[in-house]
Design a protein around this motif. Structure first.
Motif, PDB file in Angstrom:
ATOM      1  N   GLY A   1       0.803  -1.222   0.000  1.00 36.31           N
ATOM      2  CA  GLY A   1       0.000   0.000   0.000  1.00 36.31           C
ATOM      3  C   GLY A   1       0.833   1.267   0.000  1.00 36.31           C
ATOM      4  N   LYS A   2       2.146   1.147   0.178  1.00 36.88           N
ATOM      5  CA  LYS A   2       3.004   2.340   0.181  1.00 36.88           C
ATOM      6  C   LYS A   2       3.705   2.484  -1.174  1.00 36.88           C
ATOM      7  CE  LYS A   2       2.836   3.124   4.766  1.00 36.88           C
ATOM      8  NZ  LYS A   2       2.539   4.343   5.468  1.00 36.88           N
ATOM      9  N   LYS A   3       3.836   3.726  -1.605  1.00 39.04           N
ATOM     10  CA  LYS A   3       4.606   4.004  -2.818  1.00 39.04           C
ATOM     11  C   LYS A   3       5.962   4.570  -2.414  1.00 39.04           C
ATOM     12  CE  LYS A   3       4.522   6.380  -7.284  1.00 39.04           C
ATOM     13  NZ  LYS A   3       3.781   7.315  -8.162  1.00 39.04           N
ATOM     14  N   VAL A   4       7.009   3.868  -2.833  1.00 39.79           N
ATOM     15  CA  VAL A   4       8.369   4.192  -2.397  1.00 39.79           C
ATOM     16  C   VAL A   4       9.249   4.512  -3.594  1.00 39.79           C
ATOM     17  CG1 VAL A   4      10.440   3.230  -1.289  1.00 39.79           C
ATOM     18  CG2 VAL A   4       8.184   2.682  -0.383  1.00 39.79           C
ATOM     19  N   GLY A   5      10.038   5.560  -3.472  1.00 42.67           N
ATOM     20  CA  GLY A   5      11.030   5.878  -4.497  1.00 42.67           C
ATOM     21  C   GLY A   5      12.424   5.540  -3.998  1.00 42.67           C
TER      22      GLY A   5
ATOM     23  N   LYS B   1      15.661  -3.997  -3.682  1.00 42.15           N
ATOM     24  CA  LYS B   1      15.311  -5.379  -3.338  1.00 42.15           C
ATOM     25  C   LYS B   1      14.472  -5.446  -2.058  1.00 42.15           C
ATOM     26  CE  LYS B   1      19.313  -7.682  -5.466  1.00 42.15           C
ATOM     27  NZ  LYS B   1      20.222  -8.846  -5.389  1.00 42.15           N
ATOM     28  N   PHE B   2      14.865  -4.663  -1.041  1.00 37.12           N
ATOM     29  CA  PHE B   2      14.124  -4.697   0.227  1.00 37.12           C
ATOM     30  C   PHE B   2      12.712  -4.121   0.056  1.00 37.12           C
ATOM     31  CE2 PHE B   2      18.375  -4.666   2.590  1.00 37.12           C
ATOM     32  CZ  PHE B   2      18.265  -5.991   2.972  1.00 37.12           C
ATOM     33  N   ALA B   3      12.624  -2.938  -0.534  1.00 38.46           N
ATOM     34  CA  ALA B   3      11.306  -2.293  -0.663  1.00 38.46           C
ATOM     35  C   ALA B   3      10.349  -3.194  -1.451  1.00 38.46           C
ATOM     36  CB  ALA B   3      11.458  -0.929  -1.341  1.00 38.46           C
ATOM     37  N   HIS B   4      10.868  -3.809  -2.489  1.00 40.66           N
ATOM     38  CA  HIS B   4      10.050  -4.729  -3.290  1.00 40.66           C
ATOM     39  C   HIS B   4       9.634  -5.936  -2.445  1.00 40.66           C
ATOM     40  CE1 HIS B   4       8.653  -7.060  -6.702  1.00 40.66           C
ATOM     41  NE2 HIS B   4       9.476  -8.034  -6.367  1.00 40.66           N
ATOM     42  N   SER B   5      10.562  -6.494  -1.689  1.00 45.42           N
ATOM     43  CA  SER B   5      10.231  -7.693  -0.902  1.00 45.42           C
ATOM     44  C   SER B   5       9.272  -7.368   0.242  1.00 45.42           C
ATOM     45  CB  SER B   5      11.491  -8.382  -0.380  1.00 45.42           C
ATOM     46  OG  SER B   5      11.924  -7.790   0.820  1.00 45.42           O
TER      47      SER B   5
ATOM     48  N   VAL C   1       7.392   0.148  -5.920  1.00 49.81           N
ATOM     49  CA  VAL C   1       8.708   0.788  -5.902  1.00 49.81           C
ATOM     50  C   VAL C   1       9.049   1.416  -7.245  1.00 49.81           C
ATOM     51  CG1 VAL C   1      11.102   0.555  -5.165  1.00 49.81           C
ATOM     52  CG2 VAL C   1       9.436  -1.149  -4.449  1.00 49.81           C
ATOM     53  N   VAL C   2       9.443   2.682  -7.180  1.00 51.71           N
ATOM     54  CA  VAL C   2       9.875   3.393  -8.380  1.00 51.71           C
ATOM     55  C   VAL C   2      11.366   3.712  -8.232  1.00 51.71           C
ATOM     56  CG1 VAL C   2       9.572   5.472  -9.790  1.00 51.71           C
ATOM     57  CG2 VAL C   2       7.590   4.395  -8.683  1.00 51.71           C
ATOM     58  N   GLN C   3      12.143   3.271  -9.208  1.00 46.56           N
ATOM     59  CA  GLN C   3      13.586   3.550  -9.192  1.00 46.56           C
ATOM     60  C   GLN C   3      13.875   4.807  -9.996  1.00 46.56           C
ATOM     61  OE1 GLN C   3      16.290   1.598  -7.744  1.00 46.56           O
ATOM     62  NE2 GLN C   3      17.326   3.528  -8.221  1.00 46.56           N
ATOM     63  N   PHE C   4      14.652   5.704  -9.425  1.00 49.00           N
ATOM     64  CA  PHE C   4      15.131   6.879 -10.168  1.00 49.00           C
ATOM     65  C   PHE C   4      16.600   6.667 -10.504  1.00 49.00           C
ATOM     66  CE2 PHE C   4      11.612   8.394  -7.616  1.00 49.00           C
ATOM     67  CZ  PHE C   4      10.900   9.169  -8.513  1.00 49.00           C
ATOM     68  N   THR C   5      16.960   6.924 -11.755  1.00 50.10           N
ATOM     69  CA  THR C   5      18.350   6.779 -12.168  1.00 50.10           C
ATOM     70  C   THR C   5      18.669   7.823 -13.235  1.00 50.10           C
ATOM     71  OG1 THR C   5      19.977   5.275 -13.166  1.00 50.10           O
ATOM     72  CG2 THR C   5      17.693   4.954 -13.828  1.00 50.10           C
TER      73      THR C   5
ATOM     74  N   ASP D   1       8.846  -1.469  -9.966  1.00 50.67           N
ATOM     75  CA  ASP D   1       7.590  -1.472 -10.717  1.00 50.67           C
ATOM     76  C   ASP D   1       7.653  -0.463 -11.852  1.00 50.67           C
ATOM     77  OD1 ASP D   1       5.822  -3.301  -9.057  1.00 50.67           O
ATOM     78  OD2 ASP D   1       6.580  -1.929  -7.536  1.00 50.67           O
ATOM     79  N   ASP D   2       8.458   0.570 -11.650  1.00 47.69           N
ATOM     80  CA  ASP D   2       8.605   1.606 -12.666  1.00 47.69           C
ATOM     81  C   ASP D   2      10.014   2.193 -12.520  1.00 47.69           C
ATOM     82  OD1 ASP D   2       7.957   3.314 -14.709  1.00 47.69           O
ATOM     83  OD2 ASP D   2       6.512   4.513 -13.568  1.00 47.69           O
ATOM     84  N   VAL D   3      10.553   2.698 -13.625  1.00 49.66           N
ATOM     85  CA  VAL D   3      11.873   3.320 -13.583  1.00 49.66           C
ATOM     86  C   VAL D   3      11.767   4.680 -14.252  1.00 49.66           C
ATOM     87  CG1 VAL D   3      14.324   3.073 -14.154  1.00 49.66           C
ATOM     88  CG2 VAL D   3      12.912   1.032 -13.846  1.00 49.66           C
ATOM     89  N   ILE D   4      12.284   5.705 -13.586  1.00 49.55           N
ATOM     90  CA  ILE D   4      12.214   7.053 -14.145  1.00 49.55           C
ATOM     91  C   ILE D   4      13.624   7.609 -14.311  1.00 49.55           C
ATOM     92  CG2 ILE D   4      11.461   9.432 -13.679  1.00 49.55           C
ATOM     93  CD1 ILE D   4       8.987   8.103 -12.356  1.00 49.55           C
TER      94      ILE D   4
END
Ligand code: ZN
Ligand code: ZN
Length: 348
Positions: free
Chosen positions: A175-179, A192-196, A201-205, A220-223
């Motif tokens: 239920g939480k959205k984490v970047g 890996k932790f946030a997903h597990s 989880v959104v990765q910024f790179t 789940d998404d990459v920006i």
């Protein structure tokens, strides 16, 4: 006892073989014969004197795994031959409120003392894991499940607990959205932790080349953070963002992505942080920071990783390529952590 490792003799010298003395074990000490030690970005900062307060010669290394070689008479959790791990700190007062709460790293009575580049309350200097053995009080030694690949487990002792602890503290789960900002040693474990934990989880790179990897690691998404349009679309949508980047970057951009009561937590260490007041006043946001976890939480994390099969993605390196590995870390040219293989450590 006689010990051998790789040390920097000054902040301008490269790392080279060095023999030195460690204390003979006290009754509460565990002697660990080191098999693997991760290379943390902070090792490079410290051997180059970039954080000040550096003590030379310096043997870096605080992502240590190995086997118990000897135990003092009061040690109860370890016997010779057991797998064991040592992380970022090796001493705290063990009496203050923070220590009693299992948060030794935040010790309020004299502070926690680091595994290397520190002086213990006894006056003894500490030397880290780029070496053959380490002598550490049992309280600061962790057990390591045989289910975990020891080389992949080494980075859990710093990069792992540094990302696990804030994700736990801020209640990350379904239920939480984490970047996660930055996909390096810290970032890939945060992902890996946030997903597990079941979060979105959104990765910024900054790097297009990491998009596929991030998805494989659980994003789940990459920006791409240089894509201003894509960044703007995320405004006010995150519960929590873990910022793992050590280079200076625009904090306001990430703060603006937090929803009401959201938190941006720093675990990377940029040279300076500057934010516009309205970036945090709007949506009652928090800008926070977090260090490694306490000893109890570190053990909990290692046990969790054994249960879930989580380790760092590592590249093993030989001691004679250590200085080269440092240059590659600085260029971000490693997926995602170098680990020194002690089979290549020779007392010459
Ligand atoms: Zn570290
Ligand atoms: Zn304390």
């Amino acid at each position: 006892m006689q010990s051998f490792g790789y040390a920097a003799q000054s902040k301008t010298s490269s790392l080279a073989p060095w023999s030195f003395d460690r204390r003979e074990p006290n009754p509460d000490d565990v002697v660990v014969s080191i098999d693997y030690c991760g290379i943390c970005h902070s090792d490079i900062h410290q051997v180059r004197g970039e954080w000040g307060a550096d003590i030379f010669p310096m043997v870096p290394g605080h992502e240590i795994v190995g086997k118990v070689k000897a135990v003092g008479s009061e040690v109860t959790r370890f016997k010779v031959g057991d797998s064991a791990a040592v992380g970022v700190i090796v001493e705290s007062c063990l009496r203050c409120d923070n220590c009693n709460a299992g948060l030794e790293v935040y010790c309020s009575d004299g502070g926690a003392r680091d595994t290397y580049n520190a002086i213990l309350r006894s006056g003894e200097k500490t030397y880290g894991g780029y070496s053959d053995t380490i002598v550490t009080p049992e309280h600061f030694v962790h057990t390591l499940s045989s289910k975990l690949d020891p080389a992949g487990a080494a980075p859990l002792l710093c990069a792992g607990i540094t990302t696990y602890s804030p994700l736990k503290h801020w209640g990350i789960g379904p239920g939480k959205k984490v970047g996660v900002v930055g996909l390096g040693g810290l970032g890939h474990l945060a992902l890996k932790f946030a997903h597990s934990f079941g979060a979105e989880v959104v990765q910024f790179t900054t790097s297009e080349s990491k998009v596929e990897d991030a998805k494989k690691l659980g994003a789940d998404d990459v920006i791409i953070s240089k894509d201003a349009e894509a960044m703007k679309k995320q405004a006010g949508s995150f519960d929590f963002i873990l910022d793992c980047v050590s280079a200076s970057h625009d904090m306001d951009a990430y703060l603006s992505m937090l929803k009401l009561n959201g938190t941006l937590c720093l675990v990377g260490i940029p040279d300076g942080v500057s934010v516009k007041p309205f970036s945090i006043i709007a949506n009652r946001r928090s800008l926070a920071g977090s260090a490694i976890g306490g000893m109890k939480e570190t053990q909990e994390m290692l046990d969790y990783c054994a249960e879930k099969g989580i380790t760092a993605d590592v590249e093993l390196t030989d001691y004679d390529k250590l200085n080269e590995a440092y240059e590659r870390v600085l260029k971000g040219d490693v997926k995602y952590r170098f680990v020194l293989d002690n089979k290549t450590l020779r007392n010459s």
